[in-house]
Design an enzyme around this catalytic site. Structure first.
Site, PDB file in Angstrom:
ATOM      1  N   LEU A  10       0.851  -1.178   0.000  1.00 45.25           N
ATOM      2  CA  LEU A  10       0.000   0.000   0.000  1.00 45.25           C
ATOM      3  C   LEU A  10       0.891   1.234   0.000  1.00 45.25           C
ATOM      4  O   LEU A  10       1.967   1.233   0.600  1.00 45.25           O
ATOM      5  CB  LEU A  10      -0.908   0.023   1.228  1.00 45.25           C
ATOM      6  CG  LEU A  10      -1.977  -1.060   1.330  1.00 45.25           C
ATOM      7  CD1 LEU A  10      -2.688  -0.967   2.672  1.00 45.25           C
ATOM      8  CD2 LEU A  10      -2.987  -0.922   0.188  1.00 45.25           C
ATOM      9  N   PRO A 189       4.493   8.229   1.610  1.00 44.92           N
ATOM     10  CA  PRO A 189       4.862   7.573   0.347  1.00 44.92           C
ATOM     11  C   PRO A 189       6.302   7.061   0.350  1.00 44.92           C
ATOM     12  O   PRO A 189       7.163   7.572   1.077  1.00 44.92           O
ATOM     13  CB  PRO A 189       4.681   8.695  -0.689  1.00 44.92           C
ATOM     14  CG  PRO A 189       3.726   9.655  -0.065  1.00 44.92           C
ATOM     15  CD  PRO A 189       4.027   9.607   1.400  1.00 44.92           C
ATOM     16  N   SER A 190       6.546   6.060  -0.477  1.00 47.23           N
ATOM     17  CA  SER A 190       7.883   5.489  -0.687  1.00 47.23           C
ATOM     18  C   SER A 190       8.497   4.925   0.586  1.00 47.23           C
ATOM     19  O   SER A 190       9.717   4.815   0.703  1.00 47.23           O
ATOM     20  CB  SER A 190       8.826   6.539  -1.302  1.00 47.23           C
ATOM     21  OG  SER A 190       8.305   7.046  -2.511  1.00 47.23           O
ATOM     22  N   ARG A 191       7.650   4.577   1.532  1.00 39.93           N
ATOM     23  CA  ARG A 191       8.087   4.021   2.820  1.00 39.93           C
ATOM     24  C   ARG A 191       8.957   5.005   3.620  1.00 39.93           C
ATOM     25  O   ARG A 191       9.655   4.594   4.544  1.00 39.93           O
ATOM     26  CB  ARG A 191       8.845   2.696   2.621  1.00 39.93           C
ATOM     27  CG  ARG A 191       7.966   1.554   2.090  1.00 39.93           C
ATOM     28  CD  ARG A 191       6.826   1.268   3.069  1.00 39.93           C
ATOM     29  NE  ARG A 191       6.019   0.120   2.680  1.00 39.93           N
ATOM     30  CZ  ARG A 191       4.863   0.196   2.012  1.00 39.93           C
ATOM     31  NH1 ARG A 191       4.397   1.373   1.627  1.00 39.93           N
ATOM     32  NH2 ARG A 191       4.178  -0.888   1.737  1.00 39.93           N
ATOM     33  N   LEU A 192       8.895   6.293   3.285  1.00 38.02           N
ATOM     34  CA  LEU A 192       9.605   7.310   4.057  1.00 38.02           C
ATOM     35  C   LEU A 192       8.663   7.846   5.133  1.00 38.02           C
ATOM     36  O   LEU A 192       8.294   9.028   5.159  1.00 38.02           O
ATOM     37  CB  LEU A 192      10.097   8.430   3.133  1.00 38.02           C
ATOM     38  CG  LEU A 192      11.081   7.979   2.049  1.00 38.02           C
ATOM     39  CD1 LEU A 192      11.467   9.156   1.165  1.00 38.02           C
ATOM     40  CD2 LEU A 192      12.329   7.353   2.687  1.00 38.02           C
TER      41      LEU A 192
END
Length: 213
Positions: A10, A189-192
């Site tokens: 996700l 977003p982007s696992r950040l």
């Protein structure tokens, strides 16, 4: 058919979080997020993953419902003779986790735990539905039973014994968690992801810091 779990992903993007956005007090910040979870009609917003450790250092965990935030403490109720109750007697520390996927949020809380005053447990117990009060007497929580019939029979027996007024069992009551470490996680977003850690200081103030995701 084999499950391809690696492809389940996700992308989180609803909100942002920084230490400057957070309230000075960790418990006040938790209450704010909890109110927002309730307002958003998150499924079971008070459900928390409670992890405890026994005298041998072996952890166990389960879902418990939060029942109060009072005087900077988080309160829940259970059977003192249950597995978690016995573990808390041996090691009075807990780790709690709240997960609100609808808001892409998680809160992790660690701290020391102690039983609440008897009058506090009495007042909460009296507010419970009649059948729940009977159930607290009937269930020897975490013990092995031969069948469901045993439990139903015990409940019926205590129902006959307490047809109207049900006193609180001496083995049942509340625990209050005094947090000393609280982390707020906001999916990004982007696992950040945004992570803000509160650490309790010697003067009872909270240090706020950003953590790497």
């Amino acid at each position: 058919m084999a499950l391809n779990l690696a492809d389940i992903r996700l992308e989180y993007s609803q909100h942002e979080l920084s230490p400057d956005d957070c309230l000075p007090d960790a418990v006040a910040q938790f209450e704010q997020w909890l109110h927002e979870a309730i307002a958003a009609e998150v499924n079971e917003p008070t459900a928390m993953h409670v992890a405890s450790v026994d005298e041998h250092g072996r952890p166990s965990a389960r879902i418990v419902l939060l029942k109060g935030v009072e005087h900077g403490q988080l309160v829940f109720y259970t059977n003192y003779l249950s597995r978690k109750g016995r573990q808390l007697d041996a090691n009075p520390y807990l780790a709690l986790t709240f997960f609100w996927p609808e808001l892409e949020r998680q809160v992790r809380i660690e701290g020391r735990v102690a039983r609440v005053a008897d009058e506090v447990s009495d007042a909460y117990f009296a507010s419970r539905p009649y059948t729940s009060r009977i159930g607290a007497w009937a269930s020897e929580q975490s013990n092995v039973i031969d069948s469901k019939t045993v439990l139903v029979s015990r409940a019926a027996g205590f129902g006959l014994k307490h047809p109207l007024s049900v006193p609180r069992p001496p083995h049942w009551g509340g625990y209050a968690v005094v947090p000393d470490r609280v982390e707020f996680w906001q999916g990004r977003p982007s696992r950040l992801h945004d992570r803000v850690l509160y650490t309790l200081q010697a003067d009872s103030s909270w240090l706020r810091q950003r953590l790497a995701p």
